[in-house]
Design a protein around this motif. Structure first.
Motif, PDB file in Angstrom:
ATOM      1  N   VAL A 102      29.357  -9.628  19.549  1.00  0.00           N
ATOM      2  CA  VAL A 102      28.187  -8.844  19.119  1.00  0.00           C
ATOM      3  C   VAL A 102      28.634  -7.721  18.188  1.00  0.00           C
ATOM      4  CG1 VAL A 102      26.385  -7.267  19.918  1.00  0.00           C
ATOM      5  CG2 VAL A 102      26.779  -9.430  21.119  1.00  0.00           C
ATOM      6  N   GLY A 103      29.702  -7.030  18.559  1.00  0.00           N
ATOM      7  CA  GLY A 103      30.205  -5.963  17.698  1.00  0.00           C
ATOM      8  C   GLY A 103      30.633  -6.463  16.334  1.00  0.00           C
ATOM      9  N   LEU A 104      31.324  -7.609  16.299  1.00  0.00           N
ATOM     10  CA  LEU A 104      31.738  -8.182  15.016  1.00  0.00           C
ATOM     11  C   LEU A 104      30.535  -8.594  14.175  1.00  0.00           C
ATOM     12  CD1 LEU A 104      34.810 -10.289  16.197  1.00  0.00           C
ATOM     13  CD2 LEU A 104      34.864  -8.249  14.748  1.00  0.00           C
ATOM     14  N   GLU A 105      29.501  -9.100  14.829  1.00  0.00           N
ATOM     15  CA  GLU A 105      28.279  -9.470  14.094  1.00  0.00           C
ATOM     16  C   GLU A 105      27.645  -8.234  13.466  1.00  0.00           C
ATOM     17  OE1 GLU A 105      25.012 -11.870  12.696  1.00  0.00           O
ATOM     18  OE2 GLU A 105      27.093 -12.273  13.226  1.00  0.00           O
ATOM     19  N   ILE A 106      27.572  -7.148  14.220  1.00  0.00           N
ATOM     20  CA  ILE A 106      27.030  -5.890  13.684  1.00  0.00           C
ATOM     21  C   ILE A 106      27.885  -5.423  12.511  1.00  0.00           C
ATOM     22  CG2 ILE A 106      26.598  -3.452  14.212  1.00  0.00           C
ATOM     23  CD1 ILE A 106      24.608  -5.358  15.568  1.00  0.00           C
ATOM     24  N   ALA A 107      29.210  -5.528  12.650  1.00  0.00           N
ATOM     25  CA  ALA A 107      30.109  -5.114  11.571  1.00  0.00           C
ATOM     26  C   ALA A 107      29.876  -5.938  10.310  1.00  0.00           C
ATOM     27  CB  ALA A 107      31.562  -5.233  12.018  1.00  0.00           C
ATOM     28  N   VAL A 108      29.734  -7.263  10.458  1.00  0.00           N
ATOM     29  CA  VAL A 108      29.506  -8.135   9.299  1.00  0.00           C
ATOM     30  C   VAL A 108      28.216  -7.736   8.578  1.00  0.00           C
ATOM     31  CG1 VAL A 108      28.894 -10.503   8.641  1.00  0.00           C
ATOM     32  CG2 VAL A 108      30.834 -10.092  10.152  1.00  0.00           C
ATOM     33  N   ARG A 109      27.178  -7.482   9.352  1.00  0.00           N
ATOM     34  CA  ARG A 109      25.888  -7.132   8.751  1.00  0.00           C
ATOM     35  C   ARG A 109      25.936  -5.767   8.056  1.00  0.00           C
ATOM     36  NH1 ARG A 109      21.224  -9.758  10.611  1.00  0.00           N
ATOM     37  NH2 ARG A 109      21.691 -11.663  11.779  1.00  0.00           N
ATOM     38  N   LEU A 110      26.513  -4.778   8.724  1.00  0.00           N
ATOM     39  CA  LEU A 110      26.602  -3.452   8.111  1.00  0.00           C
ATOM     40  C   LEU A 110      27.560  -3.453   6.926  1.00  0.00           C
ATOM     41  CD1 LEU A 110      26.599  -1.125  11.253  1.00  0.00           C
ATOM     42  CD2 LEU A 110      24.756  -1.442   9.591  1.00  0.00           C
ATOM     43  N   ASP A 111      28.630  -4.214   7.026  1.00  0.00           N
ATOM     44  CA  ASP A 111      29.582  -4.307   5.925  1.00  0.00           C
ATOM     45  C   ASP A 111      28.906  -4.836   4.659  1.00  0.00           C
ATOM     46  OD1 ASP A 111      32.726  -4.515   5.219  1.00  0.00           O
ATOM     47  OD2 ASP A 111      31.661  -6.246   4.378  1.00  0.00           O
TER      48      ASP A 111
ATOM     49  N   GLY B 280      32.423   4.596  -1.005  1.00  0.00           N
ATOM     50  CA  GLY B 280      33.281   5.462  -1.808  1.00  0.00           C
ATOM     51  C   GLY B 280      34.601   5.768  -1.132  1.00  0.00           C
ATOM     52  N   ALA B 281      34.839   7.045  -0.842  1.00  0.00           N
ATOM     53  CA  ALA B 281      36.110   7.498  -0.271  1.00  0.00           C
ATOM     54  C   ALA B 281      36.259   7.171   1.205  1.00  0.00           C
ATOM     55  CB  ALA B 281      36.261   8.996  -0.472  1.00  0.00           C
ATOM     56  N   PHE B 282      35.194   6.734   1.852  1.00  0.00           N
ATOM     57  CA  PHE B 282      35.245   6.479   3.289  1.00  0.00           C
ATOM     58  C   PHE B 282      35.742   5.067   3.592  1.00  0.00           C
ATOM     59  CE2 PHE B 282      32.251   9.955   2.847  1.00  0.00           C
ATOM     60  CZ  PHE B 282      32.717  10.835   3.807  1.00  0.00           C
ATOM     61  N   ASP B 283      36.538   4.939   4.636  1.00  0.00           N
ATOM     62  CA  ASP B 283      37.093   3.658   5.050  1.00  0.00           C
ATOM     63  C   ASP B 283      36.059   2.895   5.875  1.00  0.00           C
ATOM     64  OD1 ASP B 283      38.750   1.553   5.844  1.00  0.00           O
ATOM     65  OD2 ASP B 283      39.625   2.703   7.483  1.00  0.00           O
ATOM     66  N   PRO B 284      35.634   1.712   5.433  1.00  0.00           N
ATOM     67  CA  PRO B 284      34.642   0.946   6.196  1.00  0.00           C
ATOM     68  C   PRO B 284      35.085   0.618   7.610  1.00  0.00           C
ATOM     69  CG  PRO B 284      34.912   0.010   3.995  1.00  0.00           C
ATOM     70  CD  PRO B 284      35.982   1.046   4.169  1.00  0.00           C
ATOM     71  N   VAL B 285      36.381   0.341   7.811  1.00  0.00           N
ATOM     72  CA  VAL B 285      36.854  -0.028   9.146  1.00  0.00           C
ATOM     73  C   VAL B 285      36.595   1.105  10.134  1.00  0.00           C
ATOM     74  CG1 VAL B 285      38.890  -0.592  10.528  1.00  0.00           C
ATOM     75  CG2 VAL B 285      38.532  -1.703   8.323  1.00  0.00           C
ATOM     76  N   CYS B 286      36.792   2.342   9.710  1.00  0.00           N
ATOM     77  CA  CYS B 286      36.602   3.478  10.612  1.00  0.00           C
ATOM     78  C   CYS B 286      35.150   3.917  10.717  1.00  0.00           C
ATOM     79  CB  CYS B 286      37.434   4.655  10.139  1.00  0.00           C
ATOM     80  SG  CYS B 286      39.187   4.333  10.291  1.00  0.00           S
ATOM     81  N   THR B 287      34.377   3.744   9.684  1.00  0.00           N
ATOM     82  CA  THR B 287      32.987   4.200   9.712  1.00  0.00           C
ATOM     83  C   THR B 287      32.065   3.120  10.279  1.00  0.00           C
ATOM     84  OG1 THR B 287      32.814   3.583   7.362  1.00  0.00           O
ATOM     85  CG2 THR B 287      33.287   5.892   7.864  1.00  0.00           C
ATOM     86  N   ILE B 288      32.032   1.985   9.631  1.00  0.00           N
ATOM     87  CA  ILE B 288      31.221   0.866  10.123  1.00  0.00           C
ATOM     88  C   ILE B 288      31.784   0.359  11.448  1.00  0.00           C
ATOM     89  CG2 ILE B 288      30.577  -1.542   9.667  1.00  0.00           C
ATOM     90  CD1 ILE B 288      30.473  -0.733   6.653  1.00  0.00           C
ATOM     91  N   GLY B 289      33.109   0.296  11.540  1.00  0.00           N
ATOM     92  CA  GLY B 289      33.746  -0.174  12.767  1.00  0.00           C
ATOM     93  C   GLY B 289      33.379   0.669  13.972  1.00  0.00           C
ATOM     94  N   ARG B 290      33.224   1.968  13.781  1.00  0.00           N
ATOM     95  CA  ARG B 290      32.836   2.872  14.869  1.00  0.00           C
ATOM     96  C   ARG B 290      31.462   2.488  15.408  1.00  0.00           C
ATOM     97  NH1 ARG B 290      34.513   6.988  12.735  1.00  0.00           N
ATOM     98  NH2 ARG B 290      35.864   8.084  14.171  1.00  0.00           N
ATOM     99  N   LEU B 291      30.530   2.177  14.516  1.00  0.00           N
ATOM    100  CA  LEU B 291      29.177   1.785  14.929  1.00  0.00           C
ATOM    101  C   LEU B 291      29.199   0.429  15.641  1.00  0.00           C
ATOM    102  CD1 LEU B 291      27.338   2.783  11.643  1.00  0.00           C
ATOM    103  CD2 LEU B 291      27.432   4.093  13.769  1.00  0.00           C
TER     104      LEU B 291
END
Length: 200
Positions: free
Chosen positions: A43-52, A60-71
């Motif tokens: 479920v978390g990976l699915e949310i990550a794929v969609r938000l990614d 921009g300067a923000f790392d998707p793994v840390c920002t989207i990954g946190r959610l």
């Protein structure tokens, strides 16, 4: 924090290095089986794929793994803690308020730490929400939410389309192609990356 930091130090960068450790921590706290953790990680990976798909190119300067990954890790942890839909929304909101992580430090020791913080913050957000802690129910898409502040040019209209009915990742069934044995191997790899403790 430690499991996700170890994951970031020993595995290729990706959402799994945040979501899997968060799932393992939340699952262990509940005494759950690996199969249940694998379900929540999916479920978390699915949310990550969609938000990614909607956000990553606009961060921009923000790392998707840390920002989207946190959610996404908050979603996995929330599933393992049995959060209601309302409480899960609050967990997202709490996690969104802590979203941070700079792309410029990926591959550096600070990058390892920010991955660890992302997973730890996600689990903490889920536990806070379970305890009744509240946040904006529009922490991601709100006028002053995560997307508006970190990726203002992103379009979120299609993120939830078909959620719960079709896998955005293209998988036809849960676990996004990962069976519990593979998850167990990943967990073992994370655990083995810690140096042995010294006993006095």
């Amino acid at each position: 924090l430690l499991a996700a930091s170890a994951a970031a130090a020993s595995a290729p960068a990706g959402y799994a290095t945040v979501i899997v450790p968060a799932g393992l921590a939340a699952g262990a706290a509940q005494g759950l089986r690996l199969l249940e953790v694998a379900d929540a990680v999916s479920v978390g990976l699915e949310i990550a794929v969609r938000l990614d798909a909607a956000l990553a190119a606009h961060l921009g300067a923000f790392d998707p793994v840390c920002t989207i990954g946190r959610l996404a890790a908050a979603a996995a942890a929330g599933r393992l803690l049995g959060l209601s839909p309302a409480a899960a929304g609050h967990a997202f909101g709490v996690a969104a308020t802590q979203a941070a992580g700079f792309a410029t430090v990926v591959g550096e020791p600070a990058g390892v730490l920010q991955n660890g913080k992302a997973a730890a913050d996600a689990v903490h957000a889920a536990f806070l929400a379970r305890g009744g802690y509240t946040a904006s129910p529009a922490g991601i898409e709100g006028r002053r939410g995560f997307a508006a502040l970190l990726a203002p040019s992103a379009q979120l209209s299609a993120v939830a389309a078909g959620l719960g009915q079709a896998w955005a990742s293209g998988a036809s069934e849960p676990y996004l192609g990962h069976d519990p044995a593979e998850l167990s191997q990943l967990a073992d790899a994370f655990i083995s990356s810690f140096p042995p403790t010294k006993r006095s």
